[in-house]
Design a protein around this motif. Structure first.
Motif, PDB file in Angstrom:
ATOM      1  N   ARG A 231       0.820  -1.218   0.000  1.00 19.39           N
ATOM      2  CA  ARG A 231       0.000   0.000   0.000  1.00 19.39           C
ATOM      3  C   ARG A 231       0.854   1.268   0.000  1.00 19.39           C
ATOM      4  NH1 ARG A 231      -5.147   1.537   0.838  1.00 19.39           N
ATOM      5  NH2 ARG A 231      -5.818  -0.587   1.268  1.00 19.39           N
ATOM      6  N   VAL A 232       1.925   1.287   0.776  1.00 16.04           N
ATOM      7  CA  VAL A 232       2.757   2.486   0.881  1.00 16.04           C
ATOM      8  C   VAL A 232       3.297   2.908  -0.486  1.00 16.04           C
ATOM      9  CG1 VAL A 232       4.873   1.216   1.507  1.00 16.04           C
ATOM     10  CG2 VAL A 232       4.632   3.619   2.133  1.00 16.04           C
ATOM     11  N   PHE A 233       3.676   1.957  -1.324  1.00 18.05           N
ATOM     12  CA  PHE A 233       4.217   2.289  -2.645  1.00 18.05           C
ATOM     13  C   PHE A 233       3.148   2.977  -3.500  1.00 18.05           C
ATOM     14  CE2 PHE A 233       6.980  -1.003  -1.073  1.00 18.05           C
ATOM     15  CZ  PHE A 233       8.234  -0.557  -1.442  1.00 18.05           C
ATOM     16  N   LEU A 234       1.930   2.442  -3.475  1.00 15.55           N
ATOM     17  CA  LEU A 234       0.852   3.050  -4.247  1.00 15.55           C
ATOM     18  C   LEU A 234       0.501   4.421  -3.692  1.00 15.55           C
ATOM     19  CD1 LEU A 234      -1.246   2.903  -6.489  1.00 15.55           C
ATOM     20  CD2 LEU A 234      -2.799   1.824  -4.835  1.00 15.55           C
ATOM     21  N   GLU A 235       0.375   4.539  -2.386  1.00 12.55           N
ATOM     22  CA  GLU A 235      -0.039   5.815  -1.798  1.00 12.55           C
ATOM     23  C   GLU A 235       0.998   6.918  -2.002  1.00 12.55           C
ATOM     24  OE1 GLU A 235      -3.328   4.348   1.443  1.00 12.55           O
ATOM     25  OE2 GLU A 235      -1.373   4.966   2.220  1.00 12.55           O
ATOM     26  N   VAL A 236       2.269   6.584  -1.975  1.00 13.81           N
ATOM     27  CA  VAL A 236       3.281   7.604  -2.277  1.00 13.81           C
ATOM     28  C   VAL A 236       3.180   8.011  -3.745  1.00 13.81           C
ATOM     29  CG1 VAL A 236       5.766   8.063  -2.464  1.00 13.81           C
ATOM     30  CG2 VAL A 236       4.838   7.029  -0.387  1.00 13.81           C
ATOM     31  N   SER A 237       2.954   7.060  -4.637  1.00 14.33           N
ATOM     32  CA  SER A 237       2.819   7.423  -6.055  1.00 14.33           C
ATOM     33  C   SER A 237       1.584   8.286  -6.287  1.00 14.33           C
ATOM     34  CB  SER A 237       2.791   6.185  -6.944  1.00 14.33           C
ATOM     35  OG  SER A 237       1.555   5.504  -6.868  1.00 14.33           O
ATOM     36  N   LEU A 238       0.522   8.058  -5.528  1.00 12.55           N
ATOM     37  CA  LEU A 238      -0.698   8.858  -5.678  1.00 12.55           C
ATOM     38  C   LEU A 238      -0.509  10.294  -5.192  1.00 12.55           C
ATOM     39  CD1 LEU A 238      -3.385   6.260  -4.550  1.00 12.55           C
ATOM     40  CD2 LEU A 238      -2.996   7.118  -6.881  1.00 12.55           C
ATOM     41  N   SER A 239       0.496  10.511  -4.353  1.00 12.44           N
ATOM     42  CA  SER A 239       0.711  11.854  -3.811  1.00 12.44           C
ATOM     43  C   SER A 239       1.388  12.795  -4.806  1.00 12.44           C
ATOM     44  CB  SER A 239       1.549  11.786  -2.531  1.00 12.44           C
ATOM     45  OG  SER A 239       2.911  11.520  -2.839  1.00 12.44           O
ATOM     46  N   TRP A 240       1.878  12.269  -5.894  1.00 12.94           N
ATOM     47  CA  TRP A 240       2.623  13.082  -6.855  1.00 12.94           C
ATOM     48  C   TRP A 240       1.947  12.969  -8.218  1.00 12.94           C
ATOM     49  CZ3 TRP A 240       6.548  16.145  -5.273  1.00 12.94           C
ATOM     50  CH2 TRP A 240       7.303  16.775  -6.253  1.00 12.94           C
ATOM     51  N   GLU A 241       1.400  14.077  -8.689  1.00 11.28           N
ATOM     52  CA  GLU A 241       0.699  14.061  -9.962  1.00 11.28           C
ATOM     53  C   GLU A 241       1.640  13.660 -11.095  1.00 11.28           C
ATOM     54  OE1 GLU A 241      -1.965  17.094 -12.679  1.00 11.28           O
ATOM     55  OE2 GLU A 241      -1.499  17.641 -10.615  1.00 11.28           O
ATOM     56  N   ASP A 242       1.116  12.898 -12.013  1.00 16.34           N
ATOM     57  CA  ASP A 242       1.869  12.452 -13.197  1.00 16.34           C
ATOM     58  C   ASP A 242       3.073  11.581 -12.855  1.00 16.34           C
ATOM     59  OD1 ASP A 242       0.115  13.769 -14.932  1.00 16.34           O
ATOM     60  OD2 ASP A 242       1.258  15.629 -14.791  1.00 16.34           O
ATOM     61  N   SER A 243       2.983  10.843 -11.762  1.00 20.04           N
ATOM     62  CA  SER A 243       4.055   9.902 -11.440  1.00 20.04           C
ATOM     63  C   SER A 243       3.582   8.489 -11.746  1.00 20.04           C
ATOM     64  CB  SER A 243       4.439  10.021  -9.965  1.00 20.04           C
ATOM     65  OG  SER A 243       3.403   9.506  -9.144  1.00 20.04           O
ATOM     66  N   PHE A 244       4.523   7.568 -11.679  1.00 15.84           N
ATOM     67  CA  PHE A 244       4.230   6.159 -11.911  1.00 15.84           C
ATOM     68  C   PHE A 244       4.654   5.334 -10.707  1.00 15.84           C
ATOM     69  CE2 PHE A 244       4.644   7.988 -16.090  1.00 15.84           C
ATOM     70  CZ  PHE A 244       3.576   7.433 -16.762  1.00 15.84           C
ATOM     71  N   LEU A 245       4.063   4.177 -10.613  1.00 19.98           N
ATOM     72  CA  LEU A 245       4.525   3.130  -9.711  1.00 19.98           C
ATOM     73  C   LEU A 245       5.054   2.039 -10.620  1.00 19.98           C
ATOM     74  CD1 LEU A 245       4.910   1.472  -7.158  1.00 19.98           C
ATOM     75  CD2 LEU A 245       2.487   0.968  -7.204  1.00 19.98           C
ATOM     76  N   VAL A 246       6.335   1.762 -10.544  1.00 22.58           N
ATOM     77  CA  VAL A 246       6.979   0.782 -11.415  1.00 22.58           C
ATOM     78  C   VAL A 246       7.206  -0.494 -10.617  1.00 22.58           C
ATOM     79  CG1 VAL A 246       8.936   0.326 -12.931  1.00 22.58           C
ATOM     80  CG2 VAL A 246       8.109   2.676 -12.639  1.00 22.58           C
ATOM     81  N   THR A 247       6.616  -1.586 -11.089  1.00 22.41           N
ATOM     82  CA  THR A 247       6.676  -2.849 -10.361  1.00 22.41           C
ATOM     83  C   THR A 247       6.748  -4.032 -11.306  1.00 22.41           C
ATOM     84  OG1 THR A 247       5.569  -4.228  -8.703  1.00 22.41           O
ATOM     85  CG2 THR A 247       4.139  -3.007 -10.207  1.00 22.41           C
ATOM     86  N   GLY A 248       7.348  -5.085 -10.835  1.00 19.52           N
ATOM     87  CA  GLY A 248       7.330  -6.356 -11.551  1.00 19.52           C
ATOM     88  C   GLY A 248       6.187  -7.240 -11.088  1.00 19.52           C
ATOM     89  N   ASN A 249       5.411  -6.762 -10.136  1.00 20.62           N
ATOM     90  CA  ASN A 249       4.307  -7.537  -9.557  1.00 20.62           C
ATOM     91  C   ASN A 249       2.985  -6.798  -9.705  1.00 20.62           C
ATOM     92  OD1 ASN A 249       5.939  -9.670  -8.608  1.00 20.62           O
ATOM     93  ND2 ASN A 249       6.447  -8.536  -6.771  1.00 20.62           N
ATOM     94  N   LEU A 250       2.481  -6.703 -10.914  1.00 18.21           N
ATOM     95  CA  LEU A 250       1.226  -5.992 -11.148  1.00 18.21           C
ATOM     96  C   LEU A 250       0.072  -6.562 -10.328  1.00 18.21           C
ATOM     97  CD1 LEU A 250       1.296  -5.396 -15.015  1.00 18.21           C
ATOM     98  CD2 LEU A 250       1.710  -3.724 -13.195  1.00 18.21           C
ATOM     99  N   LYS A 251       0.127  -7.854 -10.051  1.00 19.94           N
ATOM    100  CA  LYS A 251      -0.975  -8.485  -9.309  1.00 19.94           C
ATOM    101  C   LYS A 251      -1.072  -7.972  -7.865  1.00 19.94           C
ATOM    102  CE  LYS A 251       1.768 -12.375  -7.885  1.00 19.94           C
ATOM    103  NZ  LYS A 251       2.329 -13.614  -8.228  1.00 19.94           N
ATOM    104  N   HIS A 252      -0.040  -7.308  -7.359  1.00 15.90           N
ATOM    105  CA  HIS A 252      -0.056  -6.773  -5.995  1.00 15.90           C
ATOM    106  C   HIS A 252      -0.769  -5.428  -5.898  1.00 15.90           C
ATOM    107  CE1 HIS A 252       3.566  -9.215  -4.312  1.00 15.90           C
ATOM    108  NE2 HIS A 252       2.705  -9.955  -4.974  1.00 15.90           N
TER     109      HIS A 252
END
Length: 134
Positions: free
Chosen positions: A93-114
């Protein structure tokens, strides 16, 4: 310049690979070239340090320290923006929520299912293909 939260699994893959053209290795190099700016908070940095320092990976501590120091010096410390829906993996959750705090940012992951299916959640290969293809 791309702003991104990088999931720990991307750093593990980039440090394990011996393939200079792999998407995770390219993410690593783009970070150090300043073309990707890492977004992070203290929880993310603690996870990076914990996972990358595990004996089972045997990563040289100086390599781990170099990555962490670079992120702290050149990245952006960001707050969390609440995501009020269920997560496939609550630990992430922390990775997604930090990415949501910055407009036009991405969350880059090898585990899309998470993560929930959101346009900002991409694999290393997707980010490379969209913004850094030659």
């Amino acid at each position: 310049m791309i702003y991104a939260v990088i999931d720990t699994n991307v750093w593990v893959s980039s440090l394990l690979t011996h393939n200079d053209s792999s998407p995770t290795e390219r993410i690593f190099r783009l970070l150090f070239k300043g073309e990707i700016v890492a977004l992070y908070n203290d929880e993310i940095m603690a996870e990076y340090e914990d996972v990358l320092s595990r004996k089972r990976f045997s990563f040289p501590q100086e390599d781990v320290d170099e990555l962490l120091n670079y992120i702290k010096k050149n990245g952006i410390h960001a707050d969390r923006a609440p995501f009020n829906e269920a997560m496939p993996d609550e630990d992430d959750r922390v990775f997604l929520e930090v990415s949501l705090s910055w407009e036009d940012s991405f969350l880059v992951t090898g585990n899309l299912k998470h993560y929930p299916k959101l346009p900002k959640v991409v694999t290393p290969a997707e980010l490379i293909a969209k913004y850094f293809s030659e």
